[in-house]
Design an enzyme around this catalytic site. Structure first.
Site, PDB file in Angstrom:
ATOM      1  N   SER A   1       0.831  -1.201   0.000  1.00  0.00           N
ATOM      2  CA  SER A   1       0.000   0.000   0.000  1.00  0.00           C
ATOM      3  C   SER A   1       0.866   1.251   0.000  1.00  0.00           C
ATOM      4  O   SER A   1       1.967   1.270   0.576  1.00  0.00           O
ATOM      5  CB  SER A   1      -0.896   0.025   1.239  1.00  0.00           C
ATOM      6  OG  SER A   1      -1.550   1.269   1.372  1.00  0.00           O
TER       7      SER A   1
ATOM      8  N   TYR B   1      -2.460  -0.500   9.979  1.00  0.00           N
ATOM      9  CA  TYR B   1      -2.470  -0.879   8.561  1.00  0.00           C
ATOM     10  C   TYR B   1      -1.197  -0.383   7.882  1.00  0.00           C
ATOM     11  O   TYR B   1      -0.496  -1.147   7.197  1.00  0.00           O
ATOM     12  CB  TYR B   1      -3.706  -0.294   7.878  1.00  0.00           C
ATOM     13  CG  TYR B   1      -3.798  -0.607   6.405  1.00  0.00           C
ATOM     14  CD1 TYR B   1      -4.314  -1.820   5.966  1.00  0.00           C
ATOM     15  CD2 TYR B   1      -3.379   0.319   5.452  1.00  0.00           C
ATOM     16  CE1 TYR B   1      -4.408  -2.112   4.603  1.00  0.00           C
ATOM     17  CE2 TYR B   1      -3.468   0.036   4.090  1.00  0.00           C
ATOM     18  CZ  TYR B   1      -3.984  -1.175   3.676  1.00  0.00           C
ATOM     19  OH  TYR B   1      -4.060  -1.464   2.332  1.00  0.00           O
TER      20      TYR B   1
END
Length: 264
Positions: A156, A169
């Site tokens: 990501s 995350y």
């Protein structure tokens, strides 16, 4: 121009895609099947959705059939290992592992209680990072004994710019990048090549809350293209990394974020 291809780059290949029941994972499964691979579609909880994807793969105009749907809780280390072993049994081996499964939970430090905070960290690290590591360990041991293979990890943009509303995350994806590079160095002598693809926002159910309402256009305007990624944008590069000819790029972390975040 469509990103879809019918070149058959993966005829005879066996592919396991974690988190294959929807979003990026489902599109990755479709494209591998379209290019001749046999695919194991992993799901965590969404068995019916995974079975729907599997059935759709059987209808693809490809050179292969015999796709399977396999369930496993990747937060459980033994289950992650068993998933790979089940895929090997079902497909007759694994040539490509795509670690796509992931969770994203809001837990901004000043807006969450301690229980919410600790749960978010535990799930993100267990699934996004440790689950991928355990699956990679099992796949690599098989690949090393059977001529090599490819591992592509879906990371990501948040690994680089941070995720203030979901720090676990961001941290788990930063760890996944480091894992990818560590494995690339360790496994290259065994003809196992490891990559990471790092998208920004993608049009998926996970991103839907951020792509609706007052924030929607601001999120899209983060990219000079004026949009967020489609699942096809990401899947295109997953397959490109997994294809023959990409070997010397092992260890690469490829940004697929539409120039919404540029790093040096």
């Amino acid at each position: 121009m469509s990103n879809a291809s019918s070149s058959g780059r993966f005829v005879g290949r066996r592919v396991l895609v974690t988190g294959g029941s929807g979003g990026i994972g489902a599109e990755v499964c479709r494209r591998f099947a379209r290019e001749g691979a046999r695919v194991a579609v992993h799901y965590g909880r969404r068995e019916a959705a995974a079975e729907e994807v599997r059935q759709a793969l059987e209808a693809e105009p490809s050179h292969a059939g015999g796709h399977v749907a396999l369930g496993a809780d990747l937060a459980d280390a033994a289950a992650a290992r068993a998933l790979v072993e089940e895929a090997i049994d079902a497909l007759g081996g694994i040539d490509v592992l795509v670690n796509n499964a992931g969770v994203f939970e809001l837990h901004a430090p000043l807006d969450s209680d301690f229980e919410t905070w600790t749960r978010a960290w535990r799930r993100a690290l267990d699934i996004n990072l440790a689950g991928a590591a355990h699956a990679a360990w099992a796949a690599a041991r098989h690949m090393s004994a059977h001529g090599g293979g490819r591992i592509v990890n879906v990371s990501s943009r948040g690994a680089f710019r941070g995720e203030p509303e979901s720090p676990a995350y961001g941290a788990s994806k930063a760890g996944l990048n480091a894992l990818s590079q560590s494995l690339a160095a360790a496994l290259a002598p065994h003809d196992i090549f490891v990559y990471a693809v790092a998208p920004g926002f993608v049009e998926t159910a996970m991103a839907r809350p951020h792509l609706a309402g007052d924030r929607a256009q601001a999120v899209r305007n983060q990219s000079p293209l004026g949009r967020v990624a489609t699942v096809g944008d990401v899947a295109y590069w997953v397959l490109a990394m997994a294809a023959e000819g990409a070997e010397f790029a092992t260890g690469t972390i490829l940004d697929v974020n539409g120039a919404s975040y540029l790093r040096t």
